[in-house]
Design a protein around this motif. Structure first.
Motif, short mmCIF file in Angstrom:
data_model
loop_
_atom_site.label_atom_id
_atom_site.label_comp_id
_atom_site.label_asym_id
_atom_site.label_seq_id
_atom_site.Cartn_x
_atom_site.Cartn_y
_atom_site.Cartn_z
N SER A 14 -6.45 16.58 8.56
CA SER A 14 -6.30 15.40 9.42
C SER A 14 -6.17 15.80 10.90
O SER A 14 -6.00 14.95 11.76
N ILE B 133 -13.94 14.64 7.48
CA ILE B 133 -13.81 13.88 6.24
C ILE B 133 -12.33 13.58 6.09
O ILE B 133 -11.56 14.39 5.58
N HIS B 134 -11.94 12.46 6.68
CA HIS B 134 -10.54 12.08 6.71
C HIS B 134 -10.26 11.17 5.52
O HIS B 134 -10.44 9.97 5.58
N LEU B 135 -9.83 11.79 4.40
CA LEU B 135 -9.60 11.03 3.18
C LEU B 135 -8.63 9.88 3.41
O LEU B 135 -8.83 8.77 2.93
N ARG B 136 -7.58 10.14 4.20
CA ARG B 136 -6.58 9.09 4.39
C ARG B 136 -7.18 7.89 5.11
O ARG B 136 -6.85 6.74 4.79
N ASP B 137 -8.05 8.15 6.09
CA ASP B 137 -8.70 7.04 6.78
C ASP B 137 -9.49 6.18 5.79
O ASP B 137 -9.47 4.95 5.86
N SER B 138 -10.21 6.85 4.89
CA SER B 138 -11.01 6.11 3.92
C SER B 138 -10.12 5.28 3.00
O SER B 138 -10.42 4.12 2.69
N LEU B 139 -9.02 5.89 2.55
CA LEU B 139 -8.09 5.16 1.67
C LEU B 139 -7.50 3.96 2.41
O LEU B 139 -7.38 2.87 1.85
N MET B 140 -7.15 4.16 3.67
CA MET B 140 -6.57 3.05 4.43
C MET B 140 -7.58 1.93 4.64
O MET B 140 -7.22 0.75 4.59
N SER B 141 -8.83 2.28 4.90
CA SER B 141 -9.85 1.24 5.05
C SER B 141 -9.99 0.44 3.77
O SER B 141 -10.14 -0.78 3.78
N LEU B 142 -9.96 1.17 2.63
CA LEU B 142 -10.06 0.50 1.34
C LEU B 142 -8.84 -0.40 1.12
O LEU B 142 -8.97 -1.54 0.65
N CYS B 143 -7.69 0.11 1.48
CA CYS B 143 -6.44 -0.65 1.35
C CYS B 143 -6.57 -1.96 2.15
O CYS B 143 -6.23 -3.04 1.65
N ILE C 220 -12.43 -2.43 11.32
CA ILE C 220 -11.70 -2.02 10.10
C ILE C 220 -11.65 -0.49 10.01
O ILE C 220 -10.62 0.09 9.68
N PRO D 291 -7.46 2.81 10.77
CA PRO D 291 -6.78 4.05 10.39
C PRO D 291 -6.74 5.07 11.52
O PRO D 291 -5.78 5.83 11.63
N ILE E 151 -3.13 -3.08 8.02
CA ILE E 151 -3.86 -2.30 6.99
C ILE E 151 -3.33 -2.67 5.60
O ILE E 151 -4.09 -2.68 4.63
N PHE F 236 -0.85 -0.31 -3.61
CA PHE F 236 -1.84 -0.71 -4.62
C PHE F 236 -1.91 0.36 -5.72
O PHE F 236 -1.79 1.55 -5.45
N TYR G 274 -3.05 15.28 -2.59
CA TYR G 274 -3.07 14.75 -1.23
C TYR G 274 -2.45 13.35 -1.17
O TYR G 274 -1.62 13.04 -0.33
N ASN H 109 -0.72 6.16 2.33
CA ASN H 109 -2.12 5.73 2.40
C ASN H 109 -2.34 4.35 1.78
O ASN H 109 -3.47 3.87 1.72
N PHE I 51 -1.76 3.51 -1.40
CA PHE I 51 -2.00 3.54 -2.84
C PHE I 51 -0.95 4.39 -3.56
O PHE I 51 -0.36 5.29 -2.99
N GLU J 182 -15.25 2.55 -0.58
CA GLU J 182 -15.29 3.55 0.48
C GLU J 182 -15.96 4.78 -0.12
O GLU J 182 -15.49 5.32 -1.12
#
Lengths: 212, 212
Positions: free
Chosen positions: A179, A194-204, B12, B16, B79, B85, B102, B108, B110, B192
């Motif tokens: 990150s 590849i910011h996994l947390r950003d992707s998870l937050m967008s999904l959230c 969106i 994040p 967010i 979730f 992670y 995040n 979830f 995502e």
């Protein structure tokens, strides 16, 4: 296709998508496609597709559609997939291992030539056909061998130190899973984050938004 | 902040990033920041930041700047980070393991409530505080438990079958590490995608482009 002066980041990020979709379509045995059909499949507009491909000097003949395998080869050559750039993986925990195995299988423009870890338990073990080296060898190895890119599979704090050491010896291309935001500290680098947390937050956000 | 009707996908995806940068700035002990300074750090313009935050009804007082921790809390609530979730991980090879570890550490939005694999060697082993379940239990488990999202750490072909099975029982939110493009087959889903190959190809393009 020839390359024009400036290609926007949005187009650069669409190139792999074109490649991916054209590969899928080619596998289905289809040899030709109109910009409209390609647009429908990719969720774009046909005018956007024509504009994108025009950035590289255009392709296809008005009214005849695109020849899939020719277009795919052109895009492969624009991306530079045949370069086999030399990459190293830093950090071979679960993430580093999965990235190495993935890169070994799928065509992506890179070849892994070395991997490094700080853990004594991992140094000396095998990954792909390589021996994991100690992180203490990193700078020496990269000074002695031409390395095009470093893939960072380590936590943020370690990534910061490692990028500094690599930047100081001239390595300016990174695929970054941490990150740590490299471009905050360095402007003259190429980086894919590849910011996994950003992707998870967008999904959230999307899930929360739908339930309002 | 209140939410207005339509928020663009670009905003969106910036939420994040705001959260990440505000966390970094907060850690440095800074309590207030102007939209100009925040814009400089994030590589945006101050007008873009004001526009983004205005989408949610605006925030901060003209000329006084933003209170970092208040803004961070507001963005967290936009967010939906406090929703926790319920997510499942499908595939607990190296990738699934690293994703689980992670997610366990970083806030995040979830919470992992179950994980599944098809391999007999992995079923029954521990991951976080969970026991890896057989993929054969997947549909039953998700029918009996309310699941908000599935995280796909499996290859493309398996992902296709799995998404179909989950979609059929009403799961429509996915974090997708496979190269299968779910939105090709389903339009009413939230997804995502983390397409590692696309990122590598974009990086490959950038390196090749600089060397022309």
């Amino acid at each position: 296709m020839s390359r024009k002066q400036y290609i926007s980041p949005a187009i650069i990020h669409r190139l792999p998508r074109y490649y991916r979709y054209l590969s899928i379509i080619e596998k289905e045995g289809i040899s030709k496609i109109s910009s409209k059909d390609l647009a429908d499949i990719m969720g774009l507009t046909s005018s956007q597709i024509r504009q994108d491909l025009n950035s590289f000097g255009g392709f296809g003949q008005q009214g005849y559609g695109y020849n899939i395998s020719e277009l795919k080869n052109e895009i492969s050559s624009i991306i530079g997939l045949n370069n086999h750039f030399k990459a190293i993986i830093i950090g071979v925990g679960n993430l580093g291992k999965s990235v190495a195995n993935y890169m070994d299988k799928a065509e992506n423009g890179f070849e892994i030539v070395a991997c490094f870890d700080k853990s004594d338990d991992l140094v000396g073990t095998g990954l792909l056909n390589l021996k994991v080296q100690s992180i203490n060898n990193l700078v020496n190895f990269c000074t002695e061998n031409r390395i095009d890119s470093a893939i960072l599979c380590i936590p943020s704090e370690e990534a910061k130190q490692t990028v500094k050491a690599l930047y100081d010896i001239g390595i300016k291309s990174f695929c970054n899973f941490s990150s740590y935001d490299i471009s905050l500290d360095y402007r003259d680098i190429q980086v894919e984050n590849i910011h996994l947390r950003d992707s998870l937050m967008s999904l959230c956000y999307k899930i929360a938004d739908e339930r309002i």
